[in-house]
Structure formats: structure tokens, C-alpha cells
Design a protein around this motif. Structure first.
Motif, mmCIF file in Angstrom:
data_model
loop_
_atom_site.group_PDB
_atom_site.id
_atom_site.type_symbol
_atom_site.label_atom_id
_atom_site.label_comp_id
_atom_site.label_asym_id
_atom_site.label_seq_id
_atom_site.Cartn_x
_atom_site.Cartn_y
_atom_site.Cartn_z
ATOM 1 N N GLY A 1 0.833 -1.184 0.000
ATOM 2 C CA GLY A 1 0.000 0.000 0.000
ATOM 3 C C GLY A 1 0.875 1.244 0.000
ATOM 4 N N THR A 2 0.564 2.198 0.853
ATOM 5 C CA THR A 2 1.396 3.401 0.964
ATOM 6 C C THR A 2 2.548 3.211 1.948
ATOM 7 N N HIS A 3 2.587 2.065 2.640
ATOM 8 C CA HIS A 3 3.699 1.771 3.555
ATOM 9 C C HIS A 3 4.927 1.427 2.721
ATOM 10 N N LEU A 4 5.986 2.203 2.881
ATOM 11 C CA LEU A 4 7.172 2.050 2.051
ATOM 12 C C LEU A 4 8.120 0.965 2.544
ATOM 13 N N GLY A 5 7.804 0.382 3.671
ATOM 14 C CA GLY A 5 8.703 -0.628 4.240
ATOM 15 C C GLY A 5 9.686 0.024 5.185
ATOM 16 N N ARG A 6 10.019 -0.666 6.271
ATOM 17 C CA ARG A 6 10.980 -0.135 7.238
ATOM 18 C C ARG A 6 12.296 -0.877 7.080
ATOM 19 N N LYS A 7 13.366 -0.111 7.002
ATOM 20 C CA LYS A 7 14.688 -0.687 6.810
ATOM 21 C C LYS A 7 15.058 -1.583 7.985
ATOM 22 N N THR A 8 15.581 -2.751 7.695
ATOM 23 C CA THR A 8 16.073 -3.654 8.731
ATOM 24 C C THR A 8 17.583 -3.789 8.578
ATOM 25 N N PRO A 9 18.326 -4.126 9.628
ATOM 26 C CA PRO A 9 17.816 -4.460 10.964
ATOM 27 C C PRO A 9 17.491 -3.222 11.782
ATOM 28 N N PHE A 10 16.694 -3.409 12.828
ATOM 29 C CA PHE A 10 16.444 -2.347 13.794
ATOM 30 C C PHE A 10 16.217 -2.968 15.159
ATOM 31 N N LEU A 11 16.231 -2.129 16.154
ATOM 32 C CA LEU A 11 16.097 -2.566 17.535
ATOM 33 C C LEU A 11 15.104 -1.634 18.216
ATOM 34 N N VAL A 12 14.226 -2.181 19.050
ATOM 35 C CA VAL A 12 13.168 -1.394 19.669
ATOM 36 C C VAL A 12 13.270 -1.477 21.187
ATOM 37 N N ARG A 13 13.230 -0.321 21.834
ATOM 38 C CA ARG A 13 13.179 -0.283 23.297
ATOM 39 C C ARG A 13 11.814 0.221 23.704
ATOM 40 N N SER A 14 11.093 -0.578 24.475
ATOM 41 C CA SER A 14 9.751 -0.193 24.891
ATOM 42 C C SER A 14 9.816 0.895 25.949
ATOM 43 N N ASN A 15 8.667 1.514 26.204
ATOM 44 C CA ASN A 15 8.610 2.642 27.131
ATOM 45 C C ASN A 15 8.199 2.215 28.531
ATOM 46 N N TYR A 16 7.980 0.924 28.739
ATOM 47 C CA TYR A 16 7.594 0.484 30.074
ATOM 48 C C TYR A 16 8.528 -0.620 30.549
ATOM 49 N N GLY A 17 8.455 -0.911 31.827
ATOM 50 C CA GLY A 17 9.395 -1.838 32.437
ATOM 51 C C GLY A 17 9.309 -3.243 31.891
ATOM 52 N N SER A 18 10.393 -3.981 32.010
ATOM 53 C CA SER A 18 10.465 -5.362 31.552
ATOM 54 C C SER A 18 10.577 -6.288 32.753
#
Length: 436
Positions: A287-304
Motif C-alpha cells: 500500500g502506501t507503507h514504504l517498508g521499514r529498513k532492517t535491521p532495527f532494535l526497539v526499546r519499549s517505554n515500560y518496564g520489563s
């Protein structure tokens, strides 16, 4: 309305009433299955999203509709579904609902015994958090259906409910009374209850939900949907891939771009697929989503792991952590140029991407305000499609169907939907709930 799909359902013409409908998770699921639905939603912005998506909606308080305008609902509705607000039951909340579980169970018994609504409403006002009582609304709707002249006093044929795991005890109580006691008119149901993990159904996110599926006696035994994917096991992932991702420091300076592909699951010879990752959901353009470049790393905003100061971190090769209203605060890190071992903060998830992590279609028209909260509160459509399919006896949905871009409603159609849902083509009216 969409037409009934050309395969066998336990119902000739299933039609869903979706309580606490949010921005449309279960309704999107029904749309992809060819099952029409009507959603009842209190939040104005969620209704704007629904109108933009072309979903039939009543901008109304669920309790008020039951008390004041139940007879105006389409009499052909035969499936009751919903996910009552979970804040008071969620481990992330203050827990008022968990403390009130036993008290709510007593109200269930009184409802089944046919106690007057007015008397019960008066006592429910004494609960410490009024949202706690909303978990009773599906049962109250089921009872009201049997008292409705407009429906010919006909009970719902199928009931589908989902909530946070803490509500499983209430769903078990629902099951006991629906099977053993029956509604006040004598209608009984066959019921199954369990806690399911959304990643085992192809959702690129780890999220556990307590679910209930009930069928009216005479419509066969209900069953839970069969998992299509393996469960994500964090300890197993860390053991196989060389470390605990959650141990990455608050400001990451190192990212191993050569993290190996996940080792084959011990049961890899079965028919289950590998769980879907964030990269699986976001890397490819659609669709209009162009794709997100990989690799990537995500840090959540709440405790683990229950530690507030420890932020959960995952790579694009893992499913997302549970998507909540804080998804817009998740920090995304990407490799720097030709130095994959060094990362920098990249663009955060767009609402389109956040929705895709919930398995919403690309290009879903998120509207209004508090869009991140809408995304986080929603039922993942792919998971919802599995629940509805199992409840109605339909084939399991194909994940590819959810990835098709969503065509938003035309301005004319949107105005028509809002005229029905709010009372005016371009604004809310006095009949709409007040935010306060």
C-alpha cells in the motif's frame, strides 16, 4: 453490509454486535470474513476512525444502549462479541477489578436469577471503579435479548468475548452459569474458555488474552481456534541467539547485525509456522507503507519483567512486545551507515506501522486524537478473525488477507455512517456520550 461468505457456517447469516468496539479490530476481522457487524463505541476518536474505515457504528455508551435503545438494534443480530475495558483488571492498572472479582461474581449470579436491573445498577455504583462493572455488560445484553419484543425474545446464538488474562476467572464463571444455570428464560450454552497468545495466530506481537466462545445449545460444541504459529519463548530466543536483549543499556551503542536466524524449533516437523516478527510485518512495502529498513532494535517505554527501570528491548527478528497506548513512545534504533555495530535513534513507529504490529491492514485510516491509545486498546484483527472463525465454524483466516491495503470510506459514505452513529453527518449531537 458485506455478504455472507460462500462456505458453511453454523449460522445461515451471521451478524455481529460488537460491544466496546474500539477502532474496529473485531469488525475488520468480520469484514475480511464477509461477516457484517455493528459496533457500539463510547470514544469519539475511535468512532471517527471507524467512520473513516467504513464500519457501521453507534457512538454511544454500551450501558445506555442496553437500558434505553436496545429495541432499536437490528433484530437479525445473532452474534454477541466484545472486549470490555480492561484497565481495572490489567496488571498495568491499579487492580480495582482484580480486588472486586468475587463481588462481580455475585452480581453474575443475581443477573442469572433475574434480579431487577434497577436494583443491580444502584449497587454497582458502589464499586470503587465504575469501569469494573462493564465486564457484566455482555451478560446483561445476552439476557436483554431474551426480553426483547423486537427480537421475538430470541437469544443470541453465539457469544465471543476477550479480555486481559486476569479476567479468565470471570469468563470461567460466565461459562459455569451459561452451561449449568442458563439465562433467566432457560437458554443454555456450550462454552469454552482459555488464555491464548496472539503470536500463535500470526500476529507479530506477544499479547495474551482470556477468551470465551459460547454456542447456544443445539448449535454444536464450540472449540477454540487452532494455533497456526509457534509460541514465542523469550528465554529460548535469548539462549539460542547469544544473550538477553532486555539487557541492552538504556542508550545502546552496540548492535550485533549478524544475529543468526532462529534455530529450528524442536517441533519444526509439525505444521506450525514460525512466529511472525516485527521485520516480517514492516520490512516489505505494501500500500502506501514504504517498508521499514532492517535491521532495527526497539526499546519499549515500560518496564520489563516487572522491573520499572528495565526497559524491554527486542530486535526486528522478534515479535513486538504487547502494543499499548505507549507504542508511540517506543524508541527505534538503526545501524549507522557502514557500521552495523553502532546504532542511533531512528524514526519511531508511525500509527500505520503500530497498527500493522496489531495486524491491522496497511493504510487503515486512523483518525481523531489519541491514535496510539486507539491502536493499543484494539483487538488484533487477525486474532479476532481466528476467534470469529472458530465460533462460527468457518475456515481459519489467511494472514495474507489482513495485509491487503484498506480502502477508506468515501466522504459520502462516511457522512452516512456518522448520521446513523452520531445523529449528524459532520458532528456529534446531544445523544452522543460526553467525554467527561
Amino acid at each position: 453490509m458485506t455478504s455472507t461468505p460462500p462456505h458453511q457456517s453454523i449460522l445461515d447469516r451471521p451478524f455481529v454486535l460488537d460491544l466496546f468496539a474500539g477502532p474496529g479490530g473485531l469488525d475488520v476481522a468480520g469484514h475480511r470474513l464477509g461477516v457484517p457487524s455493528l459496533g457500539v463505541e463510547w470514544d469519539r476518536s475511535a468512532c471517527l476512525t471507524r467512520y473513516a474505515a467504513g464500519l457501521d457504528t453507534l457512538h454511544a455508551d454500551v450501558s445506555a444502549v442496553r437500558r434505553e435503545s436496545f429495541e432499536s438494534l437490528p433484530p437479525e443480530i445473532n452474534v454477541l462479541a466484545g472486549g470490555p475495558p480492561c484497565q481495572t483488571y490489567s496488571v498495568a492498572g491499579k487492580g480495582a477489578g482484580r480486588k472486586a472479582l468475587e463481588e462481580v461474581k455475585k452480581f453474575i449470579a443475581r443477573l442469572m436469577a433475574g434480579d431487577p436491573d434497577e436494583e443491580i445498577d444502584k449497587e454497582l455504583k458502589n464499586l470503587s471503579d465504575p469501569r469494573t462493572a462493564l465486564v457484566l455488560e455482555p451478560l446483561r445484553y445476552a439476557i436483554q435479548a431474551t426480553r426483547s419484543p423486537n427480537r421475538g425474545h430470541r437469544p443470541y446464538d453465539v457469544i465471543v468475548l476477550e479480555q486481559v488474562p486476569a479476567v479468565e476467572a470471570l469468563w470461567v464463571r460466565y461459562a459455569e452459569v451459561l452451561q449449568k444455570i442458563g439465562l433467566p428464560d432457560g437458554t443454555k450454552y456450550n462454552v469454552v474458555v482459555d488464555v491464548l497468545d496472539t503470536e500463535t495466530f500470526g500476529v507479530p506481537q506477544t499479547r495474551s488474552r482470556a477468551v470465551l466462545i459460547a454456542r447456544r445449545e443445539g448449535l454444536g460444541e464450540p472449540s477454540l481456534p487452532d494455533a497456526t504459529h509457534h509460541a514465542y519463548e523469550a528465554r529460548e530466543w535469548n539462549r539460542r541467539n547469544g544473550g538477553d536483549a532486555a539487557a541492552v543499556p538504556a542508550q545502546p551503542t552496540l548492535y550485533d547485525a549478524e544475529v543468526p536466524e532462529p534455530a529450528p524449533h524442536p517441533d519444526a516437523d509439525d505444521e506450525l509456522k514460525h512466529w511472525a516478527s516485527m521485520g516480517d510485518a514492516l520490512a516489505e512495502p505494501v500500500g502506501t507503507h514504504l517498508g521499514r529498513k532492517t535491521p532495527f532494535l526497539v526499546r519499549s517505554n515500560y518496564g520489563s519483567s516487572g522491573v520499572p527501570g528495565r526497559r524491554g528491548v527486542r530486535t526486528d527478528r522478534q515479535p513486538a512486545t504487547t502494543v499499548t497506548g505507549r507504542i508511540s513512545r517506543f524508541v527505534v534504533f538503526e545501524p549507522v551507515g557502514d557500521h552495523p555495530d553502532i546504532v542511533r535513534e531512528g524514526p519511531r513507529f508511525t500509527m500505520n506501522e503500530a497498527g500493522m504490529l496489531q495486524s491491522f491492514p496497511p493504510d487503515y485510516p486512523w483518525s481523531g486524537t489519541a491514535k496510539a491509545q486507539q491502536v493499543g486498546n484494539a483487538v488484533p484483527p487477525l486474532f479476532g478473525a481466528h476467534l470469529l472463525s472458530a465460533a462460527l465454524g468457518l475456515p481459519a483466516p489467511a494472514p495474507e488477507a489482513m495485509r491487503k491495503p484498506w480502502a477508506p470510506a468515501t466522504e459520502e459514505h462516511r457522512a452516512k455512517l456518522r448520521s446513523h452513529g452520531c445523529g449528524a453527518a459532520d458532528d456529534c449531537t446531544a445523544r452522543c456520550p460526553r467525554p467527561e
